[in-house]
Design a protein around this motif. Structure first.
Motif, short mmCIF file in Angstrom:
data_model
loop_
_atom_site.label_atom_id
_atom_site.label_comp_id
_atom_site.label_asym_id
_atom_site.label_seq_id
_atom_site.Cartn_x
_atom_site.Cartn_y
_atom_site.Cartn_z
N LYS A 1 -0.76 8.12 -6.66
CA LYS A 1 -0.83 6.67 -6.84
C LYS A 1 0.00 5.97 -5.76
O LYS A 1 -0.45 5.01 -5.14
CB LYS A 1 -0.31 6.29 -8.23
N THR A 2 1.22 6.47 -5.54
CA THR A 2 2.09 5.88 -4.52
C THR A 2 1.44 5.98 -3.15
O THR A 2 1.44 5.02 -2.38
CB THR A 2 3.46 6.59 -4.51
N LYS A 3 0.84 7.14 -2.86
CA LYS A 3 0.17 7.34 -1.56
C LYS A 3 -1.01 6.37 -1.41
O LYS A 3 -1.20 5.76 -0.37
CB LYS A 3 -0.28 8.79 -1.46
N HIS A 4 -1.80 6.22 -2.50
CA HIS A 4 -2.94 5.30 -2.45
C HIS A 4 -2.47 3.86 -2.28
O HIS A 4 -3.09 3.08 -1.53
CB HIS A 4 -3.81 5.42 -3.70
N GLU A 5 -1.39 3.48 -2.94
CA GLU A 5 -0.86 2.12 -2.80
C GLU A 5 -0.42 1.87 -1.36
O GLU A 5 -0.65 0.78 -0.81
CB GLU A 5 0.30 1.90 -3.77
N GLU A 6 0.20 2.89 -0.74
CA GLU A 6 0.60 2.77 0.66
C GLU A 6 -0.63 2.61 1.56
O GLU A 6 -0.63 1.78 2.48
CB GLU A 6 1.41 3.99 1.10
N GLU A 7 -1.67 3.40 1.27
CA GLU A 7 -2.91 3.30 2.06
C GLU A 7 -3.53 1.92 1.90
O GLU A 7 -4.02 1.34 2.89
CB GLU A 7 -3.90 4.39 1.63
N ILE A 8 -3.53 1.38 0.70
CA ILE A 8 -4.09 0.04 0.45
C ILE A 8 -3.29 -1.01 1.22
O ILE A 8 -3.87 -1.90 1.86
CB ILE A 8 -4.12 -0.27 -1.07
N ARG A 9 -1.96 -0.90 1.20
CA ARG A 9 -1.12 -1.84 1.97
C ARG A 9 -1.42 -1.73 3.45
O ARG A 9 -1.54 -2.74 4.15
CB ARG A 9 0.36 -1.59 1.68
N LEU B 1 -4.21 -0.65 4.83
CA LEU B 1 -5.54 -1.19 5.10
C LEU B 1 -5.53 -2.72 5.03
O LEU B 1 -6.20 -3.39 5.84
CB LEU B 1 -6.56 -0.63 4.10
N ALA B 2 -4.79 -3.31 4.09
CA ALA B 2 -4.70 -4.77 4.00
C ALA B 2 -4.05 -5.33 5.26
O ALA B 2 -4.50 -6.36 5.80
CB ALA B 2 -3.91 -5.17 2.75
N GLN B 3 -3.01 -4.66 5.75
CA GLN B 3 -2.35 -5.10 6.98
C GLN B 3 -3.31 -4.97 8.16
O GLN B 3 -3.39 -5.87 9.00
CB GLN B 3 -1.08 -4.29 7.24
N ARG B 4 -4.05 -3.88 8.21
CA ARG B 4 -5.02 -3.68 9.30
C ARG B 4 -6.11 -4.76 9.25
O ARG B 4 -6.51 -5.28 10.30
CB ARG B 4 -5.65 -2.28 9.18
N LEU B 5 -6.55 -5.11 8.01
CA LEU B 5 -7.55 -6.16 7.86
C LEU B 5 -7.00 -7.49 8.38
O LEU B 5 -7.70 -8.22 9.10
CB LEU B 5 -7.97 -6.29 6.38
N GLU B 6 -5.76 -7.81 8.04
CA GLU B 6 -5.14 -9.05 8.54
C GLU B 6 -5.04 -9.02 10.05
O GLU B 6 -5.29 -10.02 10.71
CB GLU B 6 -3.76 -9.25 7.90
N ASP B 7 -4.66 -7.87 10.61
CA ASP B 7 -4.57 -7.73 12.07
C ASP B 7 -5.95 -7.95 12.71
O ASP B 7 -6.07 -8.65 13.73
CB ASP B 7 -4.03 -6.34 12.46
#
Length: 185
Positions: free
Chosen positions: A145-153, A155-161
């Motif tokens: 779960k922690t790893k997936h949350e990090e991946e989501i963060r 990916l969200a940062q990459r999307l913003e970039d």
């Protein structure tokens, strides 16, 4: 007993041997609710032996090995208490025969209780193993779960970039379109 209060032998026909509960290598902890850690072997024997027909309460500790589902061995302490009739094997045998005709056989009752205790201990061990396995699974799920949350963060940062880069590219395209229109015109 030896100096560490470990059972090293039992007299055949004695109450301890007949109980089938006390085992070699069990460690005596207390006699009649009195700890024996400072008691000599001689004094322990004197306190255990007493008038024939009376009872003595003994507390023992036993090292028990269990095997977990993953095959790993686990050692744990099993403490137990047992009340034993004092007397020679001959006296014990006479007592056993004298009560045979007076209702239920206490030895049979005891052996039944012992079997139930063994079964309950086995179930408890299985439950402990299952709890341990579930705890491992819960830790693994928490890690995932922690790893997936990090991946989501990430990916969200990459999307913003990418949105920022896209906006810059659109502005650049507008600027180039403007310059191109200026050169054509």
């Amino acid at each position: 007993f030896n100096a560490s209060h470990m059972v090293t032998s039992m007299i055949p026909g004695s109450a301890a041997a007949l109980s089938e509960v006390v085992q070699l290598n069990d460690v005596l902890i207390a006699i009649d609710d009195t700890l024996v850690h400072d008691c000599s072997v001689h004094d322990c024997r004197l306190r255990i032996h007493g008038p024939a027909g009376t009872f003595v309460m003994l507390d023992f500790d036993r090292q028990v090995s269990t095997t977990k589902p993953n095959g790993q061995k686990h050692m744990s302490d099993m403490k137990y208490r047992i009340s034993l009739m004092r007397g020679s094997p001959h006296f014990i045998d006479d007592q056993k025969h004298s009560i045979k005709g007076k209702g239920a056989d206490p030895l049979a009752k005891f052996q039944n209780m012992k079997q139930q205790a063994v079964e309950e201990e086995s179930l408890l061990s299985q439950l402990e193993d299952k709890i341990g396995l579930e705890q491992v699974r819960a830790e693994q799920a928490k890690f995932r779960k922690t790893k997936h949350e990090e991946e989501i963060r990430d990916l969200a940062q990459r999307l913003e970039d990418l949105k920022g880069e896209s906006e810059l590219e659109q502005n650049l395209i507008k600027k180039l379109d403007g310059e191109l229109a200026h050169f054509r015109g």
